[in-house]
Scaffold this motif. Structure first.
Motif, PDB file in Angstrom:
ATOM      1  N   VAL A 277      66.928  10.351 -59.424  1.00 48.70           N
ATOM      2  CA  VAL A 277      66.047   9.731 -59.036  1.00 48.70           C
ATOM      3  C   VAL A 277      66.963   8.729 -58.030  1.00 48.70           C
ATOM      4  O   VAL A 277      66.763   8.676 -56.351  1.00 48.70           O
ATOM      5  CB  VAL A 277      65.733   8.654 -59.611  1.00 48.70           C
ATOM      6  N   ILE A 570      45.703   7.774 -62.411  1.00 42.95           N
ATOM      7  CA  ILE A 570      46.572   7.138 -61.857  1.00 42.95           C
ATOM      8  C   ILE A 570      45.921   5.662 -62.958  1.00 42.95           C
ATOM      9  O   ILE A 570      45.015   5.229 -62.686  1.00 42.95           O
ATOM     10  CB  ILE A 570      46.701   6.561 -60.951  1.00 42.95           C
ATOM     11  N   GLY A 571      46.828   5.578 -63.568  1.00 45.71           N
ATOM     12  CA  GLY A 571      46.733   2.740 -63.916  1.00 45.71           C
ATOM     13  C   GLY A 571      47.183   2.542 -65.308  1.00 45.71           C
ATOM     14  O   GLY A 571      48.292   3.935 -65.509  1.00 45.71           O
ATOM     15  N   ASP A 572      47.322   1.774 -65.940  1.00 47.43           N
ATOM     16  CA  ASP A 572      47.886   1.879 -67.163  1.00 47.43           C
ATOM     17  C   ASP A 572      47.754   2.550 -68.603  1.00 47.43           C
ATOM     18  O   ASP A 572      47.885   2.523 -69.256  1.00 47.43           O
ATOM     19  CB  ASP A 572      46.984   0.034 -67.605  1.00 47.43           C
ATOM     20  N   SER A 648      56.471   2.754 -64.061  1.00 45.16           N
ATOM     21  CA  SER A 648      55.658   2.712 -62.667  1.00 45.16           C
ATOM     22  C   SER A 648      55.349   4.120 -61.724  1.00 45.16           C
ATOM     23  O   SER A 648      54.831   3.694 -61.007  1.00 45.16           O
ATOM     24  CB  SER A 648      56.423   1.740 -62.089  1.00 45.16           C
ATOM     25  N   LEU A 649      56.412   5.219 -62.289  1.00 46.18           N
ATOM     26  CA  LEU A 649      56.112   6.198 -61.307  1.00 46.18           C
ATOM     27  C   LEU A 649      54.506   6.766 -61.245  1.00 46.18           C
ATOM     28  O   LEU A 649      53.424   7.355 -60.596  1.00 46.18           O
ATOM     29  CB  LEU A 649      56.768   7.391 -62.162  1.00 46.18           C
ATOM     30  N   VAL A 650      53.908   6.240 -62.732  1.00 42.42           N
ATOM     31  CA  VAL A 650      52.395   6.733 -62.401  1.00 42.42           C
ATOM     32  C   VAL A 650      51.600   5.219 -62.416  1.00 42.42           C
ATOM     33  O   VAL A 650      50.254   5.972 -62.257  1.00 42.42           O
ATOM     34  CB  VAL A 650      51.851   7.374 -63.610  1.00 42.42           C
ATOM     35  N   GLY A 651      51.739   4.004 -61.901  1.00 41.61           N
ATOM     36  CA  GLY A 651      51.629   3.050 -60.638  1.00 41.61           C
ATOM     37  C   GLY A 651      51.410   2.120 -62.271  1.00 41.61           C
ATOM     38  O   GLY A 651      49.952   2.197 -62.855  1.00 41.61           O
ATOM     39  N   LYS A 653      51.726  -2.336 -62.692  1.00 48.30           N
ATOM     40  CA  LYS A 653      52.136  -3.438 -61.339  1.00 48.30           C
ATOM     41  C   LYS A 653      53.314  -4.631 -62.358  1.00 48.30           C
ATOM     42  O   LYS A 653      53.199  -5.574 -62.402  1.00 48.30           O
ATOM     43  CB  LYS A 653      51.039  -4.246 -61.466  1.00 48.30           C
ATOM     44  N   PHE A 657      57.290  -2.103 -62.380  1.00 44.80           N
ATOM     45  CA  PHE A 657      56.856  -1.385 -60.869  1.00 44.80           C
ATOM     46  C   PHE A 657      58.388  -2.827 -59.463  1.00 44.80           C
ATOM     47  O   PHE A 657      59.181  -2.307 -58.901  1.00 44.80           O
ATOM     48  CB  PHE A 657      55.985  -2.219 -60.482  1.00 44.80           C
ATOM     49  N   TYR A 660      61.125  -0.219 -59.753  1.00 43.71           N
ATOM     50  CA  TYR A 660      61.473   0.557 -58.954  1.00 43.71           C
ATOM     51  C   TYR A 660      61.109   0.135 -57.514  1.00 43.71           C
ATOM     52  O   TYR A 660      62.103   0.849 -56.595  1.00 43.71           O
ATOM     53  CB  TYR A 660      60.454   1.006 -59.010  1.00 43.71           C
ATOM     54  N   VAL A 661      60.791  -0.986 -57.166  1.00 44.24           N
ATOM     55  CA  VAL A 661      60.499  -0.636 -55.884  1.00 44.24           C
ATOM     56  C   VAL A 661      61.863  -1.674 -55.343  1.00 44.24           C
ATOM     57  O   VAL A 661      62.560  -1.147 -53.913  1.00 44.24           O
ATOM     58  CB  VAL A 661      59.325  -2.277 -55.584  1.00 44.24           C
ATOM     59  N   SER A 664      64.657   1.147 -54.402  1.00 44.01           N
ATOM     60  CA  SER A 664      64.197   2.220 -53.656  1.00 44.01           C
ATOM     61  C   SER A 664      64.342   0.792 -51.739  1.00 44.01           C
ATOM     62  O   SER A 664      64.526   1.946 -50.951  1.00 44.01           O
ATOM     63  CB  SER A 664      62.251   3.146 -53.026  1.00 44.01           C
ATOM     64  N   ASN A 665      64.384  -0.254 -51.857  1.00 38.00           N
ATOM     65  CA  ASN A 665      64.844  -0.695 -51.461  1.00 38.00           C
ATOM     66  C   ASN A 665      66.223  -1.474 -51.145  1.00 38.00           C
ATOM     67  O   ASN A 665      66.461  -2.277 -50.954  1.00 38.00           O
ATOM     68  CB  ASN A 665      64.086  -1.992 -51.027  1.00 38.00           C
ATOM     69  N   ALA A 666      67.077  -1.186 -51.747  1.00 30.92           N
ATOM     70  CA  ALA A 666      67.939  -1.158 -52.432  1.00 30.92           C
ATOM     71  C   ALA A 666      68.217  -2.931 -52.611  1.00 30.92           C
ATOM     72  O   ALA A 666      69.294  -3.388 -52.048  1.00 30.92           O
ATOM     73  CB  ALA A 666      69.068  -0.722 -51.478  1.00 30.92           C
TER      74      ALA A 666
ATOM     75  N   TYR B  75      64.138   3.636 -47.703  1.00 31.24           N
ATOM     76  CA  TYR B  75      64.365   2.825 -46.757  1.00 31.24           C
ATOM     77  C   TYR B  75      65.854   2.219 -47.381  1.00 31.24           C
ATOM     78  O   TYR B  75      66.832   2.159 -45.955  1.00 31.24           O
ATOM     79  CB  TYR B  75      64.281   1.626 -47.418  1.00 31.24           C
ATOM     80  N   PRO B  76      66.640   2.250 -48.355  1.00 30.32           N
ATOM     81  CA  PRO B  76      68.191   2.277 -47.999  1.00 30.32           C
ATOM     82  C   PRO B  76      68.956   3.773 -47.499  1.00 30.32           C
ATOM     83  O   PRO B  76      69.999   3.628 -46.947  1.00 30.32           O
ATOM     84  CB  PRO B  76      68.411   3.306 -49.822  1.00 30.32           C
ATOM     85  N   ARG B 160      38.039   1.117 -57.036  1.00 30.15           N
ATOM     86  CA  ARG B 160      39.002   1.558 -57.322  1.00 30.15           C
ATOM     87  C   ARG B 160      39.836   2.624 -56.545  1.00 30.15           C
ATOM     88  O   ARG B 160      39.181   3.339 -55.604  1.00 30.15           O
ATOM     89  CB  ARG B 160      39.774   2.357 -58.433  1.00 30.15           C
ATOM     90  N   PRO B 187      48.453   1.152 -57.245  1.00 28.31           N
ATOM     91  CA  PRO B 187      49.790   1.760 -56.450  1.00 28.31           C
ATOM     92  C   PRO B 187      49.367   3.279 -57.222  1.00 28.31           C
ATOM     93  O   PRO B 187      49.927   3.693 -58.434  1.00 28.31           O
ATOM     94  CB  PRO B 187      51.095   1.064 -56.411  1.00 28.31           C
ATOM     95  N   GLY B 189      52.697   5.924 -58.394  1.00 26.85           N
ATOM     96  CA  GLY B 189      53.535   5.720 -57.916  1.00 26.85           C
ATOM     97  C   GLY B 189      54.635   6.500 -57.343  1.00 26.85           C
ATOM     98  O   GLY B 189      55.598   6.676 -57.496  1.00 26.85           O
ATOM     99  N   ALA B 193      51.638  11.932 -58.983  1.00 32.83           N
ATOM    100  CA  ALA B 193      50.957  11.266 -59.664  1.00 32.83           C
ATOM    101  C   ALA B 193      49.196  10.947 -58.445  1.00 32.83           C
ATOM    102  O   ALA B 193      48.895  11.149 -58.760  1.00 32.83           O
ATOM    103  CB  ALA B 193      50.994  10.266 -59.575  1.00 32.83           C
ATOM    104  N   GLU B 197      45.934  12.893 -58.639  1.00 32.57           N
ATOM    105  CA  GLU B 197      45.299  12.442 -58.992  1.00 32.57           C
ATOM    106  C   GLU B 197      43.918  13.424 -58.108  1.00 32.57           C
ATOM    107  O   GLU B 197      42.540  13.612 -58.840  1.00 32.57           O
ATOM    108  CB  GLU B 197      45.181  11.476 -58.077  1.00 32.57           C
TER     109      GLU B 197
END
Lengths: 703, 326
Positions: A277, A570-572, A648-651, A653, A657, A660-661, A664-666, B75-76, B160, B187, B189, B193, B197
């Protein structure tokens, strides 16, 4: 039989005495909970958990990390540069060797440690990698693992020895190991990314660090178990401390250490995939991930299978090697006879290298010979998606209406005319309360007051919802639960953990995770438990299920995300299915193991008394296996939490998640806070279940 | 930092790195490559970006450079650019940049070297058949009355809306609030995905509204239409009084932006010709889309597809290389 009977008898004979201890606490807790609930309707800060951190832990961590990176980055870059060499060489070697040579060498090694069957399996598995066209990627992955594992072993061995020799070091190492095993793997990647930069080496370092803990544990365990008479006799022979360690203790601890080696190899392999990743290219992890990003299920399944096969070979070979350690070796013959395997391997390699010069398909497997049945797999998924549309849609809707939404939002907020057919009016509420009271009373009458309390707790949670219940109530109830099941230390730990989540502003996310993970674990427990019972009673089912379990545990789960999204959006719900796929395995395994290990004399006694098979199962085997089953459940909770990040790759919260965020923002601070919160959830659950299981074992006379 | 590391380790590193990267052609011009050190190009998460990067990378290899493709988050990579951990990233979407972008420019170590030439679109999309289900589309106001159409079990009674993955940066939550639309942002992922969809919805003719982008190969396979939102203006994002909602920002469409190439300033000294080449380098939607389809739909190997493009488009890239070699 006798044992459970006595326990049951005690339970019934002394209800009053037992009530005195526990009952009143729960009455008081119930009263307090109601009070807090009413208060949280009035007071704002009690109604919803703070969204902005009260304690800016994330910022502090980031400040420290900035300072650390500024001052030490050069050092870490130098390490990363130094590792590039060995990895490059190994990679170069593996890619330079003609594929038939590598296949043969792997087979010969497997024959040396594990005999013909293993060699045959290894040949088939490596040929699969060649034929489906993932040879280069497989060799790149092998090179990563090939450098990461020795690194992890050296790291693990030195820390293990340090922990064995110094009690002070052990006090630091042990909690650190606990933390490392509960913080999700993704959270590790952020500091590694910041310190070591990008590139394949990062994956290498991540997997070396991640794979070290099992080695540390097993080294410490093995060394501490060396029989004292061996140590004594060595001391009498005048061994120095150094000789004692390397010539006496380490050799006699070798079987345990080898188990650590096996676990380290498996962990390294798992992490190499996850590390794709953040930075690697051209290895299998990358292949799985990039085909997943293109939503090409067939290719990602075929690539994922390479990992499964690689894991199986490495696992079996290293386990066999570990078993061989215990056996005395008969050494005879001359140099060549003693190293037959080595010479055959070298000979085959040389022959293949020469042959490959003349016949190029032996060097590079021709692209036109690649057989990749990905398209049929993709089409099958598409066909199923359309054909089963109404079915999948119904399953999804029903799961939301009658299972997920009540847990998340509570019956109070999820019972609606369009889904349930009626509104949550006052009579309905009274009916619900009456029903709960009736079940609880029945539980008290026929089982025990503990079950009755549990019924009320679950009903309350279901009514208000995991994410909607006010935080003071949750903190109160969980703390009391931890206190009653465990002791005050467990309660204090739980309290501190929950306050951490509250004050760092991630309470809402944590509850999302608890809800999603809890729902998945519930299903795992029921379905996995049933499968485990079945497997325990039927050898054929057991042999059939073992490879499926192995596959679920080793295949990179990215593979399954796409078809699940196709079927369930996508979802829970999709995330929950992904979690279940991974986390169900421990419940199955532990249930089967627990049931199969019930002392046979007790089962015999029960049969002799005329119990039916059904009675034997429900009244003898299951109660006796329950502590073991609960440990499986414990593992399932840990696995489920770990899987949240991938889910969280399929969404989703929740905390996954957030991680994961953060990745990606380090943003190390945010990742660390979310990771620690997950670790707290895992450890609180772990301690409560462990204490319960321990008490139960003592009660049943098993411990 | 990077410079000292480099001088310290350069001699030893060269050997290792050459061993690691094979297949570079001999130098075509005097002095090129100026350094054997690999040029590190960032690979982000979507196929289009991979194509952009590979075309540049393979051409740089032809010029004689060692090139390394480095996987990096969107971003990184900005932070990594400031110290030359990564030397260039070639597809930065102006509509979606975030604070890291400005920070890296402010460091003085990163420069923009012109537009890539790709015309990007980021917008709300729906599969064409949805227009029949929700009359009034593509105008966004139609969505006000269709929220129940798009509702699912977990969002009911709100609609949705499938949004970008959280780490890609999205402003749609604000946009929904500001436009007064009753939709829940789910969101996605990952790109995979989102594609799954779309595939599944189209196959079953299920209502779907989502954030998506072009160029993307999916447009070659399925027909999707863009929702017309109030046109974008810079003021819309920071001045609440602008637009149809006087009290809130983001009451307009995404910016129809442009795509920038960003380079670590140190490249100028270390590989001057490569630096000039990246400045000249362009790629258009017409270049990218067929390659995307070849890779993602037909499942072909990216290097093979890119090499084919290079073979067929010498007239496009020869001038860039010539200018760079001056």
């Amino acid at each position: 039989m006798a044992v459970t009977d006595t326990a049951d008898l005690l339970e019934r004979v002394q209800p009053l005495k037992r009530l005195g201890a526990g009952w009143s606490v729960w009455i008081v807790t119930g009263g307090l909970a109601v009070l807090l609930f009413i208060l949280s309707g009035q007071i704002d800060w009690m109604a919803s958990a703070p969204k902005i951190p009260v304690l800016a832990v994330a910022d502090w961590i980031n400040l420290f990390m900035d300072w650390f990176v500024d001052n030490f980055r050069g050092l870490f870059k130098a390490i990363s540069w130094a590792l590039q060499g060995p990895m490059g060489w190994l990679r170069g070697l593996l890619l330079w060797l003609p594929w038939p040579a590598t296949v043969a060498i792997v087979a010969i090694i497997c024959h040396a440690v594990g005999g013909w069957r293993l060699a045959l399996f290894a040949t088939g598995a490596t040929l699969y990698m060649v034929v489906v066209g993932y040879w280069t990627q497989s060799m790149n992955t092998l090179a990563l693992v090939g450098v990461a594992v020795p690194l992890a072993l050296i790291l693990g061995l030195s820390l293990g020895i340090l922990g064995h020799q110094s009690a002070r070091a052990r006090r630091v190492i042990e909690p650190l190991l606990d933390l490392m095993q509960t913080i999700p793997t993704f959270a590790y990647l952020i500091p590694i990314l910041l310190l070591f930069g990008f590139g394949p080496v990062v994956g290498l370092i991540a997997s070396a660090i991640y794979a070290a803990p099992p080695m540390v544990r097993n080294v410490m365990l093995g060394l501490s178990r060396v029989p004292t008479d061996i140590v004594e006799s060595a001391r009498m022979s005048g061994a120095t401390e150094r000789q004692m360690l390397w010539w006496v203790k380490v050799p006699s601890a070798l079987p345990t250490i080898m188990i650590g080696v096996n676990q380290t190899i498996m962990a390294a392999l798992a992490m190499v995939i996850i590390a794709a990743v953040i930075g690697s290219s051209g290895d299998i992890g990358w292949e799985v991930l990039s085909t997943m990003r293109k939503a090409r299920f067939g290719e990602s399944l075929l690539a994922g299978f390479v990992i499964v096969l690689m894991a199986m070979i490495l696992d079996r070979a290293s386990r066999r090697a570990a078993e061989n350690q215990g056996m005395p070796k008969i050494v005879s013959g001359n140099f060549f006879q003693r190293h037959t395997h080595l010479w055959i391997a070298l000979g085959v390699a040389v022959v293949m290298i020469v042959l490959a010069e003349f016949f190029s398909p032996l060097r590079d497997y021709p692209k036109s010979w690649v057989f990749q049945p990905a398209e049929p797999l993709n089409n099958a998924v598409k066909w199923l998606n359309v054909t089963l549309y109404t079915v999948t849609e119904t399953i999804r809707n029903w799961s939301f209406y009658y299972f997920l939404l009540p847990i998340r939002l509570g019956l109070e907020n999820s019972v609606r005319p369009f889904s349930w057919g009626f509104e949550m009016t006052l009579p309905v509420k009274i009916g619900y309360a009456a029903l709960v009271a009736a079940i609880s009373l029945a539980a008290y009458r026929f089982m025990s007051w503990r079950v009755a309390v549990a019924v009320v707790l679950v009903a309350g949670l279901l009514y208000f919802g995991v994410t909607k219940a006010p935080w003071p109530v949750i903190i109160l109830v969980v703390t009391v639960l931890a206190w009653r099941v465990g002791d005050w230390k467990v309660a204090l730990f739980a309290l501190v953990g929950m306050l951490f989540m509250l004050l760092t502003g991630v309470w809402g996310f944590s509850m999302q995770s608890v809800y999603l993970c809890g729902a998945a674990v519930l299903i795992c427990f029921v379905v996995g438990g049933l499968l485990g019972v079945w497997a325990a009673s039927n050898d054929r089912v057991s042999t059939f299920m073992r490879p499926i379990n192995d596959t679920l545990q080793t295949i990179p789960l990215f593979v399954f995300l796409i078809p699940i999204v196709m079927f369930f959006s996508i979802g829970d719900f999709t995330a929950m299915l992904a979690i279940i796929a991974y986390a169900i395995v421990p419940v199955i395994r532990y249930t089967e193991h627990g049931l199969r290990n019930v002392p046979p004399d007790i089962v015999e006694a029960a049969r002799a008394l005329g119990c039916t098979e059904r009675q034997v199962l429900f009244q003898v085997k299951l109660p006796l296996a329950l502590p073991e089953i609960m440990l499986g459940l414990n593992q399932t909770v840990l696995f489920g939490l770990a899987m949240l990040v991938i889910a969280s790759l399929v969404g989703t919260k929740g905390l996954g998640f957030l991680i994961y965020v953060a990745l990606s923002n380090a943003d190390f601070g945010a990742g660390a806070v979310a990771g620690l919160s997950m670790a707290f959830i895992a450890m609180i659950t772990d301690r409560i279940i462990q204490s319960w299981s321990h008490k139960k074992k003592i009660e049943l006379g098993l411990a | 930092m990077k410079k000292t590391m480099r001088t310290m380790l350069a001699a030893a590193a060269a050997g290792v790195l050459i061993a690691g990267v094979s297949g570079s052609l001999p130098a075509q011009a005097q002095g090129v490559p100026e350094s054997d050190e690999s040029i590190k190009l960032a690979l982000n998460e979507w196929t289009g970006q991979h194509i952009t990067t590979y075309v540049a990378g393979e051409l740089l290899k032809q010029m004689g450079y060692n090139v390394e493709y480095v996987t990096a988050g969107y971003y990184p990579q900005m932070t990594a650019l400031t110290d030359g951990t990564i030397d260039a990233t070639l597809e930065i979407w102006s509509s979606n940049i975030g604070e890291h972008y400005q920070k890296s420019l402010d460091s003085g170590q990163v420069v923009e070297v012109g537009d890539l030439g790709l015309a990007p679109v980021e917008a709300w999309y729906y599969p064409d058949y949805v227009a029949e289900m929700c009359p009034g589309l593509p105008d966004w106001e139609a969505l006000k009355n269709c929220s129940e159409l798009f509702a699912t079990a977990d969002t009911y009674p709100s609609g949705r809306f499938v949004d970008y993955p959280p780490d890609w940066g999205t402003t749609n939550v604000d946009r929904m609030r500001s436009l007064g639309l009753d939709y829940v942002n789910i969101p996605a992922g990952s790109e995979g995905a989102m594609v799954a969809e779309i595939e599944s919805s189209v196959a079953n003719r299920k209502p779907l509204i989502m954030q998506f982008w072009a160029p993307h190969w999916i447009h070659a396979v399925h027909d999707m239409t863009i929702v017309t939102l109030p046109p974008h203006e810079a003021a819309c994002y920071d001045d609440p009084s602008w637009g149809i909602n006087p009290n809130d920002v983001y009451d307009c469409d995404w910016e129809r932006g442009y795509i920038k190439k960003m380079v670590w300033l140190g490249m100028k000294d270390e590989w001057p010709a490569a630096f000039r080449f990246l400045h000249e380098y362009t790629l258009t939607n017409a270049d990218q889309e067929p390659m995307m389809k070849a890779i993602d739909v037909d499942g072909r190997d990216i290097v093979e597809v890119v090499q084919e493009w290079i073979g067929n488009n010498a007239d496009r890239w020869k001038p860039w290389v010539d200018k760079a070699m001056m």
